[in-house]
Design a protein around this motif. Sequence first.
Motif, PDB file in Angstrom:
ATOM      1  N   VAL A  33       0.881  -1.299  -0.240  1.00 39.34           N
ATOM      2  CA  VAL A  33       0.088   0.069  -0.016  1.00 39.34           C
ATOM      3  C   VAL A  33       0.807   1.368   0.015  1.00 39.34           C
ATOM      4  CG1 VAL A  33      -1.961  -1.007   1.073  1.00 39.34           C
ATOM      5  CG2 VAL A  33      -0.362   0.008   2.481  1.00 39.34           C
ATOM      6  N   HIS A  34       2.188   1.116  -0.019  1.00 36.32           N
ATOM      7  CA  HIS A  34       2.874   2.231  -0.184  1.00 36.32           C
ATOM      8  C   HIS A  34       4.014   2.163  -1.291  1.00 36.32           C
ATOM      9  CE1 HIS A  34       1.548   2.789   4.025  1.00 36.32           C
ATOM     10  NE2 HIS A  34       1.584   3.845   3.733  1.00 36.32           N
ATOM     11  N   GLY A  35       3.532   1.570  -2.233  1.00 37.02           N
ATOM     12  CA  GLY A  35       4.306   1.436  -3.580  1.00 37.02           C
ATOM     13  C   GLY A  35       4.144   0.550  -4.402  1.00 37.02           C
ATOM     14  N   GLY A  36       3.640  -0.886  -3.784  1.00 36.84           N
ATOM     15  CA  GLY A  36       3.268  -1.968  -4.755  1.00 36.84           C
ATOM     16  C   GLY A  36       4.352  -2.374  -5.701  1.00 36.84           C
ATOM     17  N   ASP A  76      -3.064  -2.957  10.791  1.00 39.99           N
ATOM     18  CA  ASP A  76      -3.913  -3.680   9.953  1.00 39.99           C
ATOM     19  C   ASP A  76      -5.058  -3.307   9.192  1.00 39.99           C
ATOM     20  OD1 ASP A  76      -1.719  -5.690   9.992  1.00 39.99           O
ATOM     21  OD2 ASP A  76      -2.737  -7.007  11.229  1.00 39.99           O
ATOM     22  N   LEU A  77      -5.676  -2.644   9.891  1.00 36.78           N
ATOM     23  CA  LEU A  77      -6.918  -1.949   9.726  1.00 36.78           C
ATOM     24  C   LEU A  77      -6.525  -0.714   8.623  1.00 36.78           C
ATOM     25  CD1 LEU A  77      -9.949  -1.857  10.095  1.00 36.78           C
ATOM     26  CD2 LEU A  77      -9.779  -0.318  12.006  1.00 36.78           C
ATOM     27  N   ARG A  78      -5.631  -0.034   8.956  1.00 30.75           N
ATOM     28  CA  ARG A  78      -5.189   1.038   8.109  1.00 30.75           C
ATOM     29  C   ARG A  78      -4.808   0.423   6.808  1.00 30.75           C
ATOM     30  NH1 ARG A  78      -0.514   4.433  10.510  1.00 30.75           N
ATOM     31  NH2 ARG A  78      -0.490   5.266   8.589  1.00 30.75           N
ATOM     32  N   ARG A 133      -6.675   1.062   3.005  1.00 28.32           N
ATOM     33  CA  ARG A 133      -5.828   1.659   2.187  1.00 28.32           C
ATOM     34  C   ARG A 133      -5.693   0.731   0.762  1.00 28.32           C
ATOM     35  NH1 ARG A 133      -1.296   6.109   1.819  1.00 28.32           N
ATOM     36  NH2 ARG A 133      -0.154   5.465   0.045  1.00 28.32           N
ATOM     37  N   THR A 134      -5.691  -0.347   1.215  1.00 25.30           N
ATOM     38  CA  THR A 134      -5.699  -1.549   0.071  1.00 25.30           C
ATOM     39  C   THR A 134      -7.060  -1.088  -0.860  1.00 25.30           C
ATOM     40  OG1 THR A 134      -4.526  -2.976   1.290  1.00 25.30           O
ATOM     41  CG2 THR A 134      -6.046  -3.879  -0.464  1.00 25.30           C
ATOM     42  N   GLY A 135      -8.051  -0.924  -0.096  1.00 22.24           N
ATOM     43  CA  GLY A 135      -9.410  -0.490  -1.196  1.00 22.24           C
ATOM     44  C   GLY A 135      -8.925   0.673  -1.840  1.00 22.24           C
TER      45      GLY A 135
END
Length: 108
Positions: free
Chosen positions: A41-44, A68-70, A74-76
Amino acid sequence: RNVTGVQTCALPICPLLPIDQPRSASRRLAAPPGITGWAQVHGGKLIDAEEKAALDEWYVDHASFPLDLRIAIRTGVMMILGDQRDENVVAQALGDLRQREDVVSAAP
């Protein structure tokens, strides 16, 4: 397999895709693997193997339910907007990794 965690690959696949996986497992494997994670979620796909290792190790050090919730939220967002590189988070993780390596190399 967890929803969040570090990204690992199956052994038969890793030798075929070394570009995206750090050369050493280091502390990354201290956390259970997940479908998504801090590095994703910070670069993929926009981060290299060293940056991925640093982000995964940062996650291992800071793993918690709120984190984990964040990551899940952020994944969504990333699924809608695509990969986005977060330079500040990547720089912080790399700095932490290099500092840890300096401490280890300075130990007797």
